[in-house]
Design an enzyme around this catalytic site. Structure first.
Site, PDB file in Angstrom:
ATOM      1  N   GLU A   1      -6.631   7.444   1.805  1.00  0.00           N
ATOM      2  CA  GLU A   1      -7.011   6.241   1.055  1.00  0.00           C
ATOM      3  C   GLU A   1      -7.517   6.551  -0.360  1.00  0.00           C
ATOM      4  O   GLU A   1      -8.491   5.972  -0.825  1.00  0.00           O
ATOM      5  CB  GLU A   1      -8.073   5.443   1.830  1.00  0.00           C
ATOM      6  CG  GLU A   1      -7.612   4.943   3.198  1.00  0.00           C
ATOM      7  CD  GLU A   1      -6.424   3.995   3.116  1.00  0.00           C
ATOM      8  OE1 GLU A   1      -6.352   3.223   2.149  1.00  0.00           O
ATOM      9  OE2 GLU A   1      -5.562   4.048   4.012  1.00  0.00           O
ATOM     10  N   ILE A   2      -6.841   7.479  -1.032  1.00  0.00           N
ATOM     11  CA  ILE A   2      -7.214   7.786  -2.424  1.00  0.00           C
ATOM     12  C   ILE A   2      -6.055   7.517  -3.390  1.00  0.00           C
ATOM     13  O   ILE A   2      -6.111   7.920  -4.544  1.00  0.00           O
ATOM     14  CB  ILE A   2      -7.750   9.238  -2.588  1.00  0.00           C
ATOM     15  CG1 ILE A   2      -6.850  10.266  -1.909  1.00  0.00           C
ATOM     16  CG2 ILE A   2      -9.153   9.355  -2.016  1.00  0.00           C
ATOM     17  CD1 ILE A   2      -5.642  10.641  -2.688  1.00  0.00           C
ATOM     18  N   GLY A   3      -5.018   6.835  -2.893  1.00  0.00           N
ATOM     19  CA  GLY A   3      -3.934   6.432  -3.770  1.00  0.00           C
ATOM     20  C   GLY A   3      -2.753   7.368  -3.827  1.00  0.00           C
ATOM     21  O   GLY A   3      -2.032   7.395  -4.823  1.00  0.00           O
ATOM     22  N   LYS A   4      -2.542   8.116  -2.753  1.00  0.00           N
ATOM     23  CA  LYS A   4      -1.420   9.062  -2.736  1.00  0.00           C
ATOM     24  C   LYS A   4      -0.073   8.343  -2.867  1.00  0.00           C
ATOM     25  O   LYS A   4       0.796   8.763  -3.633  1.00  0.00           O
ATOM     26  CB  LYS A   4      -1.490   9.877  -1.441  1.00  0.00           C
ATOM     27  CG  LYS A   4      -0.758  11.184  -1.464  1.00  0.00           C
ATOM     28  CD  LYS A   4      -1.188  12.093  -0.327  1.00  0.00           C
ATOM     29  CE  LYS A   4      -0.932  11.516   1.054  1.00  0.00           C
ATOM     30  NZ  LYS A   4      -2.004  10.678   1.596  1.00  0.00           N
TER      31      LYS A   4
ATOM     32  N   LYS B   1       8.910   9.982   2.969  1.00  0.00           N
ATOM     33  CA  LYS B   1       7.617   9.822   3.636  1.00  0.00           C
ATOM     34  C   LYS B   1       7.890  10.249   5.071  1.00  0.00           C
ATOM     35  O   LYS B   1       8.094   9.426   5.961  1.00  0.00           O
ATOM     36  CB  LYS B   1       7.152   8.364   3.553  1.00  0.00           C
ATOM     37  CG  LYS B   1       5.855   8.060   4.295  1.00  0.00           C
ATOM     38  CD  LYS B   1       4.650   8.586   3.578  1.00  0.00           C
ATOM     39  CE  LYS B   1       3.374   8.151   4.315  1.00  0.00           C
ATOM     40  NZ  LYS B   1       2.156   8.725   3.691  1.00  0.00           N
TER      41      LYS B   1
ATOM     42  N   GLY C   1      -2.236  11.730   4.786  1.00  0.00           N
ATOM     43  CA  GLY C   1      -3.651  12.075   4.692  1.00  0.00           C
ATOM     44  C   GLY C   1      -3.893  13.189   3.690  1.00  0.00           C
ATOM     45  O   GLY C   1      -3.240  13.266   2.650  1.00  0.00           O
TER      46      GLY C   1
END
Length: 239
Positions: A15-18, A40, A121
């Site tokens: 949840e850091i914008g990957k 993905k 992740g």
């Protein structure tokens, strides 16, 4: 024609914008005149539409890429529950096989000039009892771009992840500062510290700083990335 480029995108956390940064990179590569595709390979969290199971992150990547890959090639392992992949895979009776992903990546390289592979992740997320996402990056043999979520604690997270990438014998091709906390104190100083340390210890350039966006707009964020520098770094890492 030069050989295709590829990059493995990882992050300092979840949840850091990957996905957001990966999509911005895809837009940037397309503007750079490259045929850009996305993988993905493992996605956890699916929804059904028109009888087809889909994933929101994969949808974002598809929207940004200018080369469309079949869903089974782009995401060979689509897990239904939005949780740690090794846990969900065990519950759903799925074996997350690295050889399958490597084969999908090899095929994707025949269809594009550059393939962006987004991990799941952080850099060391377990995939089964013995392998994690770092093993996936090693199996693919790709240079890595690190997405740093700029928030409290990001300096240590960035440096630790960079160390883990080096320990696996991989090249840190660059990193992106993604400002996920608009209220963070001393954000500029944090980014400067990471920039100086990664430049000195890893010779890893800062590819770009992406301002906090609501809503997220990957096409606009692409303008905040130095795609030419990233392409050069990927070409250098290949030799």
């Amino acid at each position: 024609m030069s050989a295709p480029l590829s990059v493995f995108v990882t992050g300092t956390d979840t949840e850091i914008g990957k996905t957001f940064v990966s999509a911005a990179m895809l837009h940037g590569f397309a503007r750079h005149g490259l045929r850009a595709a996305a993988l993905k390979p493992i996605a956890a969290g699916a929804y059904e539409r028109d009888g087809v199971w889909r994933n929101e992150d994969a949808d974002q990547l598809d929207a940004a890429a200018n080369v469309a890959l079949p869903p089974e090639l782009r995401t060979p392992f689509l897990l239904k529950a939005p949780a740690a992949p090794h846990i969900v895979a065990a519950q759903e009776g799925v074996t997350l096989d690295l050889d399958t992903i490597v084969a999908c990546h090899r095929e994707a390289l025949t269809r594009a000039d550059v393939v962006v592979v987004e991990g799941v992740g952080g850099f060391r997320v377990p995939l089964n009892d013995t392998q994690d996402t770092a093993d996936l990056a090693v199996a693919l043999g790709l240079p890595v771009v690190l997405v740093v979520g700029v928030r409290l604690g990001c300096i240590s997270h960035a440096l630790l992840t960079a160390d883990a990438i080096r320990q696996r014998g991989l090249t840190l091709a660059g990193w992106v500062a993604n400002h996920v906390d608009p209220a963070m104190s001393f954000a500029d100083e944090n980014v400067a510290t990471i920039r100086d340390w990664l430049a000195r210890e890893r010779r890893a350039p800062l590819i770009g700083r992406i301002a906090h966006m609501t809503p997220a707009a990957p096409e606009s964020a692409a303008a905040m990335l130095d795609i030419a520098a990233l392409v050069e770094s990927l070409r250098t890492a290949r030799h």
